[in-house]
Write an enzyme that holds these catalytic residues in place. Structure first.
Site, short mmCIF file in Angstrom:
data_model
loop_
_atom_site.label_atom_id
_atom_site.label_comp_id
_atom_site.label_asym_id
_atom_site.label_seq_id
_atom_site.Cartn_x
_atom_site.Cartn_y
_atom_site.Cartn_z
CD GLU A 1 48.07 48.69 99.60
OE1 GLU A 1 46.89 48.47 99.94
OE2 GLU A 1 48.88 47.79 99.34
CG ASP B 1 51.03 51.47 83.28
OD1 ASP B 1 50.33 52.47 83.52
OD2 ASP B 1 52.13 51.53 82.71
#
Length: 255
Positions: free
Chosen positions: A226, A150
């Site tokens: 991604e 995160d």
């Protein structure tokens, strides 16, 4: 020990045993559990005894856990388990230990490991700092992986980022003399912080040189998220650090 994820009267597994706020430790996560599906609940009920590791706060004999002596990879914050599953199947000669606090991801990975009949994988549903501090012996991990932690991108939340000097020193202590630390992030600002912290941490050396990064290694699969980010022009930084056995970590006593 009683299984903490028994389905008797439970809608979902309990929250992991995290450090109390009163002790002033800043957590690097909040429990945004999301939707916990019936299939994930069934996974905890049926598969936790096979793949789960209950946190007990004492040093663990991983040779006994896996029934063999092998090198070990630990992935911290495995999310939905995509990279962990890929690696466990790709690298059967090493044992894989995953840590994740979010129950839906743990449940999903439990089902995936069962489908693969994985023999070299075990999971914690717990705070990684406590697991490392209390259950993992120093020098016992061949590799530690932290993929896309995160970023806590708001400046006032940067203090919650997992990669900080204290945590980096803890990671180094757990690596074997020839161990490796692999991190990946898609936030440039977080990559900069990782370099600031890790390049200055005793006991590890950046394989690509100071403030360097490497192309995505074959052992880390490229996720759908991604790929989408890269199509939008987002960068991804893979950082590899090798344990320097000639240098003692700053938080560990000299040997």
């Amino acid at each position: 020990m009683t299984d903490p994820f028994s389905s008797e009267g439970a809608k979902a597994p309990p929250k992991p045993f995290t450090v109390e706020e009163g002790k002033r430790r800043v957590r690097s996560f909040v429990l945004r559990q999301g939707r916990f599906t019936p299939a994930q609940q069934r996974a905890f009920d049926a598969l936790w005894p096979r793949f789960g590791l209950n946190y007990v706060g004492e040093p663990r004999d991983f040779d006994a856990t896996f029934g063999r002596s092998a090198k070990r990879i630990m992935e911290i914050g495995f999310g939905n388990g995509e990279a962990f599953r890929f690696s466990a199947e790709l690298d059967p000669d090493r044992d894989h230990i995953g840590i994740e606090v979010h129950a839906p991801g743990v449940g999903r990975l439990l089902n995936a490991l069962d489908a693969d009949d994985a023999r070299n994988a075990r999971l914690y549903h717990h705070d990684a700092v406590e697991v490392l501090e209390n259950e993992v012996a120093d020098g016992s991990l061949d590799e530690i992986r932290i993929y896309f932690p995160d970023p806590w991108h708001k400046k006032r939340h940067n203090k919650r980022r997992l990669v900080n000097p204290e945590f980096a020193a803890l990671l180094v202590r757990k690596l074997s003399p020839d161990g490796r630390l692999h991190l990946a992030t898609d936030w440039a600002d977080y990559a900069e912080q990782m370099w600031d912290v890790l390049d200055a941490t005793a006991g590890i050396v950046n394989r690509a040189g100071p403030r360097g990064h490497v192309p995505r290694p074959d052992w880390r699969p490229q996720t759908h998220f991604e790929s989408r980010g890269q199509r939008l022009g987002h960068g991804v930084w893979d950082l590899l650090y090798d344990r320097d056995g000639s240098v003692a970590p700053s938080s560990a006593p000299a040997r």
